[in-house]
Design an enzyme around this catalytic site. Structure first.
Site, PDB file in Angstrom:
ATOM      1  N   ASP A 123       0.828  -1.212   0.000  1.00 35.99           N
ATOM      2  CA  ASP A 123       0.000   0.000   0.000  1.00 35.99           C
ATOM      3  C   ASP A 123       0.859   1.258   0.000  1.00 35.99           C
ATOM      4  OD1 ASP A 123      -2.296  -1.498   0.001  1.00 35.99           O
ATOM      5  OD2 ASP A 123      -2.717  -1.252   2.133  1.00 35.99           O
ATOM      6  N   GLU A 182      -9.146   0.327   3.854  1.00 42.77           N
ATOM      7  CA  GLU A 182      -8.490   1.428   3.164  1.00 42.77           C
ATOM      8  C   GLU A 182      -7.246   0.918   2.439  1.00 42.77           C
ATOM      9  OE1 GLU A 182      -9.443   4.378   2.580  1.00 42.77           O
ATOM     10  OE2 GLU A 182     -11.019   4.789   4.028  1.00 42.77           O
ATOM     11  N   CYS A 183      -6.899   1.595   1.339  1.00 43.68           N
ATOM     12  CA  CYS A 183      -5.765   1.169   0.526  1.00 43.68           C
ATOM     13  C   CYS A 183      -4.451   1.789   0.979  1.00 43.68           C
ATOM     14  CB  CYS A 183      -6.014   1.555  -0.928  1.00 43.68           C
ATOM     15  SG  CYS A 183      -6.135   3.345  -1.166  1.00 43.68           S
ATOM     16  N   GLY A 184      -4.507   2.740   1.898  1.00 44.06           N
ATOM     17  CA  GLY A 184      -3.281   3.398   2.345  1.00 44.06           C
ATOM     18  C   GLY A 184      -3.260   4.876   2.010  1.00 44.06           C
TER      19      GLY A 184
END
Length: 288
Positions: free
Chosen positions: A135, A245-247
């Site tokens: 990420d 969340e993806c980061g």
């Protein structure tokens, strides 16, 4: 009882940064009851260094379309190319560029222009071996690099409260740990309103959404929604219920520190392996 619209405090145009907590609270009280279009109009007028970071999901596409009708000079677009997007996503990027006559700033993982270069640097299937490092490499670091190189002070996001998890208590305007301003113009809209707008206004959309996908990310971690799965982001990060969340919307400095620590540990392990493999026992001479 008559509803009274909160009064916007006296602010400079553009806003002087950093924004005080008192001003942030007052701005959110003012923006919260507004339509997404009016929130975007306010942002274009007040927010310095404004860009739109988008993965060309439905909410981001709604914002692109709204901005095309609000201003002849909409905030520039930033696309974070993880190198693992579906072909249909790359096709959508080109379609949006043509329809709205927009340029897109594309940022990829540092030092990598294709999957082969990324996997030579980070190994294969990094998203399985160390998803936090993945990420950071494909989203957090390229985003921070884009913001620094382009002079970004504020970004328009596609986040909505109805997406749940960390987004459930979303406000129209936020300031993250780096000082970056994040505008969430559709924070109060649900998925059905977004879908309605897309269809009503002929906004381009990812073809995968007509093939059983509900939310589209990287090809290696996105699957079609299962029957009865009504989550707005159903199918993302398959098999990882705790991941939301993806980061891109996590604490950048915490992610950077963790990524640096993991890289140091990896290098130390490699050096230890090299040292062990090169060690040769010296035979001891026996004397009569």
């Amino acid at each position: 009882m008559v509803y009274s619209q909160p009064t916007l405090p006296a602010l400079s145009k553009p806003l002087q940064l950093p924004i005080s907590q008192a001003d942030l609270d007052a701005i959110n009280a003012y923006l919260s009851p507004l339509t997404p279009e009016d929130i975007l109009k306010w942002a274009v007028e007040y927010l310095p260094g404004l860009y739109q970071t988008t993965a060309f999901g439905l909410t981001g596409l709604v914002a692109v379309d709204m901005l095309s009708k609000i201003t002849s000079n909409p905030p520039p677009l930033i696309f974070l190319d993880t190198l693992y997007h579906f072909p249909e996503t790359y096709e959508l990027v080109e379609e949006v560029k043509r329809k709205y006559n927009r340029d897109v700033h594309v940022y990829r993982p540092e030092g990598c222009s294709n999957v082969q270069e990324f996997e030579a640097k980070h190994g294969q299937r990094l998203w399985e071996e160390d998803e936090d490092t993945y990420d950071f490499a494909v989203k957090a670091e390229p985003a921070r690099r884009a913001y620094e190189e382009l002079g970004v002070k504020a970004v328009i996001t596609g986040r909505r409260a109805s997406q749940g998890a960390d987004r459930a208590n979303l406000q129209p305007l936020e300031v993250d740990s780096t000082g970056l301003i994040k505008l969430n113009p559709l924070f109060s809209w649900n998925f059905h309103l977004v879908e309605w707008y897309i269809k009503e206004n002929g906004v381009p959309r990812n073809k995968l959404l007509d093939q059983g996908y509900r939310s589209v990310g990287d090809w290696h971690s996105t699957v079609k929604s299962a029957a009865g799965d009504g989550g707005e982001r159903a199918g993302r990060w398959a098999g990882k219920a705790e991941k939301t969340e993806c980061g891109l919307h996590k604490d950048y400095f915490a992610m950077k520190a963790a990524a640096k620590k993991r890289e140091q540990e990896r290098l130390a392990q490699e050096q230890a392996q090299v040292a062990n493999s090169s060690f040769v026992a010296t035979p001891v001479a026996l004397t009569a």
